[in-house]
Structures are given as C-alpha cells and as structure tokens.
Scaffold this motif. Structure first.
Motif, PDB file in Angstrom:
ATOM      1  N   GLN A 237      -8.878   8.475  -2.027  1.00 36.07           N
ATOM      2  CA  GLN A 237      -7.949   7.454  -1.548  1.00 36.07           C
ATOM      3  C   GLN A 237      -7.293   6.667  -2.679  1.00 36.07           C
ATOM      4  O   GLN A 237      -6.310   5.969  -2.465  1.00 36.07           O
ATOM      5  N   ASP A 238      -7.852   6.735  -3.885  1.00 33.10           N
ATOM      6  CA  ASP A 238      -7.295   5.994  -5.011  1.00 33.10           C
ATOM      7  C   ASP A 238      -6.176   6.802  -5.650  1.00 33.10           C
ATOM      8  O   ASP A 238      -6.411   7.632  -6.538  1.00 33.10           O
TER       9      ASP A 238
ATOM     10  N   ASP B  12      -3.022   7.500  -7.953  1.00 33.10           N
ATOM     11  CA  ASP B  12      -2.469   7.026  -9.217  1.00 33.10           C
ATOM     12  C   ASP B  12      -1.250   7.869  -9.564  1.00 33.10           C
ATOM     13  O   ASP B  12      -1.335   9.101  -9.682  1.00 33.10           O
TER      14      ASP B  12
ATOM     15  N   HIS C 295       0.841  -1.199   0.000  1.00 35.44           N
ATOM     16  CA  HIS C 295       0.000   0.000   0.000  1.00 35.44           C
ATOM     17  C   HIS C 295       0.879   1.252   0.000  1.00 35.44           C
ATOM     18  O   HIS C 295       1.824   1.361   0.780  1.00 35.44           O
TER      19      HIS C 295
END
Length: 831
Positions: free
Chosen positions: A355-356, A358, A345
């Motif tokens: 929270q995603d 990239d 993580h």
C-alpha cells in the motif's frame, strides 16, 4: 469501483417524492449557496446574442414614423434595456423593450428601407448636426445581429435553437479523430440529452453533455477538420457498414432542416496545443468514476491537440482498461507528486504490491518518465467556492440524475463534492471548478428538471415569519412562500422569459461610494457580479452579501425590512443578519420580474445612502454617471442621504392651510423604529422588543442616542420658532430680508414673471423652477424633502443652511432665487 457501486443498495427506491425547498434546506443545515458567478457556463447559456454596447435602430415612441439609434445597456432574456444615443450618461430616459414586439432593426435598416432617422425631442438641442453626430457614434460600433432581430430566430435565446430533433456531431471518446452524428432528445438549460444517429428507438447509449463541451460540434465539423464520421465502437456492431453509410447519407440530405446556427458555439473553450509524449506518467481522475486519484500513462498521441491516457492497472488477468481522450485543458490530470504536495491520498494501481506507493520507485520499475510540469496548465484559484457551500451536481455514475451537492474539500481549482439523494450512495466526487456538470442552487427548478432531494426530504411548506410593526410595536404575521413553484403570478407579473426565470447579471461596482452603512473594505471583497438567473434567488443573494458587508449587519437589515403598511408588490424573502453573536431576521421585499430589477437595485442603493450605481445590472467601467467619486461625503449626503431628522417639506397628506402645516412640524419628524425577532425567540407569544442597534441588539447604542439627541434639538428649535408670530411676507422683516449687496455678489437677474401662484405649487413645480436656474443640482434635495410652494416661501438663509447643510456660498445663491419668487409673489398674487 464498479464492483463497489453495483453492490450498493438503491437508496431512492420506495422513497416518497416530496417537493423540495432550497430555502428551507439552507436554513436547516446552516449552509450557504455557492455564488452564481462561479458557474461561467451557466452565465454563457443565458446570454441572448445581444451584448451591452451594441447599437440598433429603434422607433421613436413619440413619433412611430421616425427612428433613432439606441445603445443596448443591459440584456435579460428577450428584454433589452436601451438608451437613445445623445443622452450620454443620463439613464433617466432608459427604457425596456421586448425583442418580439418592439420595432427594432440593425444599423443601416432605415437607409435600406427609406425610413426617417430623426433626433428625439428630448435631446434635439444637444445634437445640432445629426449627420456628423451619427458618423461619430457609429464609427467602429457593433450592430445588433440582424438574424436575432428579424426572421425565424427573432427574439430567441440562441441556446433555444438547439431544439429536440436538432443534429450535432460528437467526437468519439475512444478515438478523437472520429465523430458521429447525434440527435438532441432534450435540452435542459443547455444540458443536452443526445442519442446517436441510427439508435432512435433505444436510450441505452444516450449521453448527457453540456452544449459548450469541447467534444460537441455543429454538423459538418468533422469534414472541415479532415476527421472520419464513424459510429463509436460501443454501437458499431449493432448495424452493418452498409446500414451506417445509408444513415449517414440520410443525415446529409436533411442537414439544412436540422442544423443549428454555427455561431452558437463561438463561446466554447478553445483547445490549445499540448506537449505530452507517449509513455509519460501522470496522476489522473477517471471521469466515469471520479472518486480517487490514480497513476496513469499517456498511451497514444493523436495530434497536437488530442492524446489518450489510461489508468494504470498492473493485474495480469485484466480484460478491460480505463482509457479516455484528453486535451491540454482536460480536467482531472495532474503532474506526478501533485497528491503528495496537496496532502491527498494517491490510490496505487490495481495489482500494485503493498500500500505504500512511491513515485520514484514506480517510475524506476516501469522505466518511464514523469510528464513535466510545463505540460499542465496553471490552475485558477479565483472561483468563489468554499467548504460547506451547496450547489447542484450531475451524478457521474448516473448522468440523468442531478443531486444536491456539498463542497467537502477544496484543493486548488478542484472540489470534492458529497452528493445527497442519489439512488445509490457514492463516495465524494472530484470535479473541476470549471466543470460543466455543476450548477448553482435553483438551476433545476429554473429549468423544470427534477432535482434529487436529500434522504430526509424537506417539504416546501408555508412558514410564518413574525414581524414587529415599526410604529405600533404589535406582533403580526405574514404567510410567506419560500419556494417559487407555489407562487401565484399574474400575467402582468410573469417572470417567465422563454420558459426561464431570468434576472440580468448584477454587478458590484466597487469604485462607487459605499455610504455610511456599508464597509468599503468588505464591499471591495465582494464578487464582481452575481447571476444571471432566477430573479428572487439572485436578488436575495445580492442583499445577503450587502448585509454581510455592513459595519452593523442588523442595521442594514433594519433599513431593508419591508414596511408592513406599504403595498406588497414583489416577493417576501426572509433575510438574516448576525452581529455581536446574535441573529436577526426580517422580511424583505424583492421583485420577481426582470424589467423591475434595475429600479429595485437603484432604490435599494438610495435606501442605504450609497451611490445608486453601487450595485445593479449596469457595470460602471471608468466613470460613474452619478459622479459619486468627485463628491465629498458631506455633499454626497445632500443628494442621497435620508436626513430623517431635518425634513422641511410638506408632511404626507399635508394641509392646504399654511399655518396649520407650520404648527405641526413634529408629525413628519416622528422617528420610525424597526424591530427584529431574535432567531432564538421565535414563539408567537413573545417578541424581542429590543431595537436593532441597541446594546442588546446590534450594539449601536451610540448611534441611536445621537439620532435621538439630534431629534430633541431639532424639536426644541421648532418650538422656539412656533413661538414667533406668523407674519405676512415683507421685506421689512429681518428674517425674510434678502442679503445686502455686500453679503452677496450676484448680478441682479431679470425680473421674474410667474405663470401661477407659488402658494399652489406642487413639489414637482418647485423642482421644475430650480432646474431652470443655476441651482439645478440642488433640485434633488427639494424633491427628497418634498418642498412644495408653501414651504419654499418660508425658506430663509438660516433655515436653508441648517436644514440643507449647505455652505454659505451655495445657500446665498439659492436664497437669491427664492427671494425672486417671493418678490414676484408679492407683486403678482399678494392681493
């Protein structure tokens, strides 16, 4: 993270301090200790400045007025294992000496002080030309350091020269081109408590750093590099500029008194050249809170060695930043996408929307580029750590604490450690396998430092280990202290060297003959070495590795088991073996002092019928001194095998009457059986009487049945021989008739004149005689089988072939010399 940590309760408050036992803890948790060889910085810290291969001049024991050149074979604390030059690979004359008391000097000392260099008597005939020999052996050979053999530093471990009050220079963590002077408050096995110069009365800003840290240097380093001597920003406001300059002037005046040897830092990692640029993005772990991996940015490049990175924080209201100095080999910096590729993580930057996370989008938003893979060094995977292993580790939140740690996860050359017993519970820490803040099991105890025990502390208590006596099969018990703190040591048995329990590094020499018990493939997978460190702990780890590398671990444990009737000279350790789903345990004796380690390893190797150099404090490089590689398995057994069922020597406490000794040969052939108590059947009222090696035990029924069959066959032959009348020695007896000239092509030797009656010869006398003949290599068999003069005179060609497993040629040659002794006996002593 700071808010989270400050809200945690103090788990250590009110907890009663109890003595902790690593052995108890490992047994109860079913875990194993991380191998000693995985902690390279600890290994380096135990080195004493001397190295194998160095040469020095040593007083000859038999003549204290003369000296000879010797080579260092092994070092251990202030002890050196030496061998006089001229003995070659022969280790029989090796001797230990104490640097503090022995008459040792660097090469050239005798010439400077008009002392005599003279070849010792034992090798005099091997060295006809002393001058020529010395020129050959000393050409290009390193001499032992003079400063460690003479003067104030004599016999001291270089690390011990960093004493409280010593001064060093520490680079500033916020500006690598600056450094400040620090005082050593405490030295714990190379881990230094440092206090900034000028803050003598306050420990608030103390730093704990291992002495090999790349940011720590001897006084004068900053000036040599052209860097500034300035106090770090955290303390700079505590005094005026004039006061700091006054402190600096005082340091320069006292520099000579508080300095440490410059060569102490010769083993420090060398900082290479980096290729980072400002603005590059990467993934990083904050060294002050190493619990998560986060995006980070290179915010400043100082020079080709140092740069600063900052953990990304997108909050507009932030007032502080998490930034620190790095170099190309700094731990905890990774390329972009490293977490994703390793299934880990990645914590988004604080203030990141959603929270995603990239990386591609993030780089685009920031208008930044990712640091290329070429900026990062390749990671090592050869480290020896495995999941669930135990070790000791510094608490990053409170560096004064050293806690029990468990490896919970492994990725490349990084460990995730769960710390137990810390005052405030913390998440798993991320550390490099090369971190200088992790230590092997027992390190705190060895160095007299408090290890934080687990929440439910295990008290070091006396433990009853049930042992079945090999012959009587009666259950008895021996009280064993698992811990070393309660150990009572005699002054002659002290293991303390410069305040440390010290065992030399034990090497596994994979090229050596592994014998019938040990699996060569598994031996090859063992680490190159174990230790150095506490004698008991290191040797216990070595024996455990050997047991696990056996074809039948329970069988090896049986061979190593302490004989209850034998004298107890060392320290009893409980070892375990698992085989075919069952567990066995036994008490094994290990030595506690460094000077006995080499002999212990050699004797253990012989017990296991492997090459005496398979493991020990000496590394076998190209050629084993025992020539085990050129011996066939059959020949090898002649030298190192036990041959329990074909022993032809005198029985223990043998009779002087030759006829009586011949009538009871089966007494010394009695098979000794060792038993183990099954782990799951430990009550003192019952015992597992199944021999290890049986189907219920180690599964080796075929092997034991074969031994019993051989024993029965051997005893039957003995009975047949005892039916024959014991006759006087005479050449008319067919049995004792020497081989005819057609059978043996040996030149008639000169008539033998004996100085003593061979009937009175001891085993040593027989061995001495054989060594004077061309059958000298067979002397070891006679020594192992305790063949004295009376037994020698009874040997015949069939007996020699059968009991010594010799081929016809060597057997005939040996019998030729035995017949010479018999003939001399008849002529000189028969009447």
């Amino acid at each position: 993270i700071e808010g989270f940590l400050s809200s945690l309760p103090d788990a250590g408050s009110g907890m009663e301090e109890m003595e902790f036992s690593w052995d108890e803890y490992l047994e109860d948790t079913g875990a194993t200790a991380a191998p000693h060889g995985s902690f390279k910085h600890v290994d380096t810290s135990l080195q004493n400045g001397f190295a194998p291969g160095m040469k020095l001049e040593v007083a000859v024991k038999s003549d204290q007025n003369t000296y000879w050149v010797a080579t260092i074979i092994t070092t251990c604390g202030q002890l050196l294992l030496l061998r006089y030059d001229g003995y070659g690979e022969d280790r029989k004359a090796d001797f230990w000496c104490d640097i503090m008391t022995a008459d040792l000097h660097p090469i050239g000392w005798c010439e400077q002080n008009k002392k005599i260099l003279k070849v010792p008597e034992g090798i005099k005939e091997k060295i006809p030309d002393q001058e020529q020999f010395l020129q050959q052996v000393l050409k290009g050979a390193p001499s032992a350091p003079a400063n460690l053999l003479e003067g104030l530093h004599r016999g001291k471990n270089p690390l011990d020269l960093i004493a409280p009050g010593s001064r060093l220079e520490l680079q500033n963590f916020q500006d690598s081109l600056e450094a400040w002077v620090v005082n050593v408050v405490e030295n714990v096995g190379g881990r230094l408590q440092l206090r900034y110069e000028g803050l003598e009365d306050s420990d608030k800003f103390d730093r704990w750093i291992f002495y090999l840290d790349p940011f720590l240097h001897q006084v004068g380093w900053a000036a040599q590099q052209g860097y500034d001597l300035k106090p770090p920003l955290a303390i700079r406001s505590l005094k005026s500029e004039a006061e700091w300059q006054e402190i600096l002037q005082k340091v320069k005046e006292e520099e000579e008194e508080s300095s440490v040897p410059t060569d102490l830092f010769k083993d420090k990692p060398v900082i290479g050249v980096h290729s980072f640029s400002e603005g590059m993005k990467l993934e990083a772990v904050d060294p002050l809170a190493p619990f998560v991996i986060s995006p980070a940015t290179v915010i400043r490049v100082y020079d080709d060695k140092y740069f600063m990175i900052e953990i990304d924080d997108l909050r507009p209201e932030r007032t502080t930043s998490q930034s620190y100095i790095c170099h190309v080999n700094s731990a905890g910096i990774f390329p972009v996408q490293w977490s994703l590729k390793n299934g880990l993580h990645l914590s988004p930057p604080l203030g990141y929307p959603g929270q995603d996370f990239d990386w591609a989008d993030y780089l685009k938003q920031c208008g930044a580029e990712a640091a290329p893979q070429s900026c990062f060094p390749s990671l090592t995977s050869d480290h020896g750590f495995k999941e669930n292993m135990k070790l000791e580790a510094v608490n990053p939140v409170d560096p004064e604490e050293v806690c029990i740690a468990t490896v919970t996860k492994l990725k490349g050359s990084y460990l995730w450690l769960q710390l137990e017993g810390s005052k405030k519970p913390i998440p798993d820490c991320i550390v490099s396998v090369e971190s200088m803040n992790i230590f092997p099991v027992g390190w705190c105890e060895t160095n007299g430092y408090q290890l934080r025990p687990p929440r439910k502390a295990i008290v070091n208590k006396q433990k009853k280990i049930a042992v079945v006596q090999p012959e009587k099969q009666i259950l008895s018990s021996r009280t064993v202290h698992d811990g070393l703190k309660n150990q009572e040591l005699n002054s002659s048995d002290s293991v303390v060297i410069n305040g440390k329990y010290c065992c030399p590094k034990i090497y596994f020499n994979h090229r050596c003959f592994s014998g019938p018990y040990l699996n060569k493939g598994r031996i090859a997978e063992l680490p190159q070495s174990v230790g150095p460190g506490n004698c008991v702990l290191v040797l216990k780890e070595v024996l455990t590795l050997l047991i696990n590398a056996a074809y039948k671990p329970s069988r090896v444990l049986r061979e190593l088991q302490l004989d209850e009737e034998a004298a107890w000279h060392g320290h009893g350790e409980t070892l375990k073996a698992k085989y075919k789903g069952k567990s066995y345990r036994a008490t094994v004796e290990v030595v506690r002092t460094a000077d006995r380690v080499a002999d212990f390893c050699r004797k253990t190797c012989i017990k296991l019928e492997c090459c005496p150099n398979l493991f020990g404090p000496q590394m076998v490089l190209d050629k084993c001194s025992e020539n085990c590689s050129v011996l066939t398995k059959t020949k090898y057994t002649h030298y190192y095998g036990k041959r329990k069922n074909k022993r032809i020597g005198r029985p223990p406490g043998g009779h002087s009457n030759l006829e009586v000794a011949m009538k009871k040969p089966n007494k010394r052939r009695k098979r000794r059986k060792h038993f183990f108590v099954h782990k799951k059947k430990r009550p003192s009222t019952s015992v597992d009487n199944t021999p290890a090696g049986s189907p219920q035990g180690s599964g080796g029924e075929e092997e034991d049945d074969q031994d019993e069959s051989e024993l029965s066959h051997s005893l039957a032959q003995d009975r047949d021989k005892r039916k024959r009348k014991l006759r006087t020695f005479s050449f008319s007896d067919d049995e004792n008739k020497p081989p005819s000239p057609k059978e043996i092509k040996i030149e008639v030797a000169e008539k033998l004149q004996l100085d003593s009656n061979p009937l009175e010869w001891s085993v040593s006398d027989v061995v001495r005689f054989l060594k004077s003949t061309d059958c000298a290599p067979l002397a070891r068999i006679f020594l192992d089988q305790e063949i004295d003069g009376q037994a020698l005179l009874l040997l015949t060609l069939p007996t020699v072939q059968e009991c010594m497993d010799l081929k016809l040629g060597p057997a005939i040659k040996l019998c030729h010399h035995i017949e010479r002794v018999k003939l001399a006996f008849y002529q000189q002593f028969a009447n």
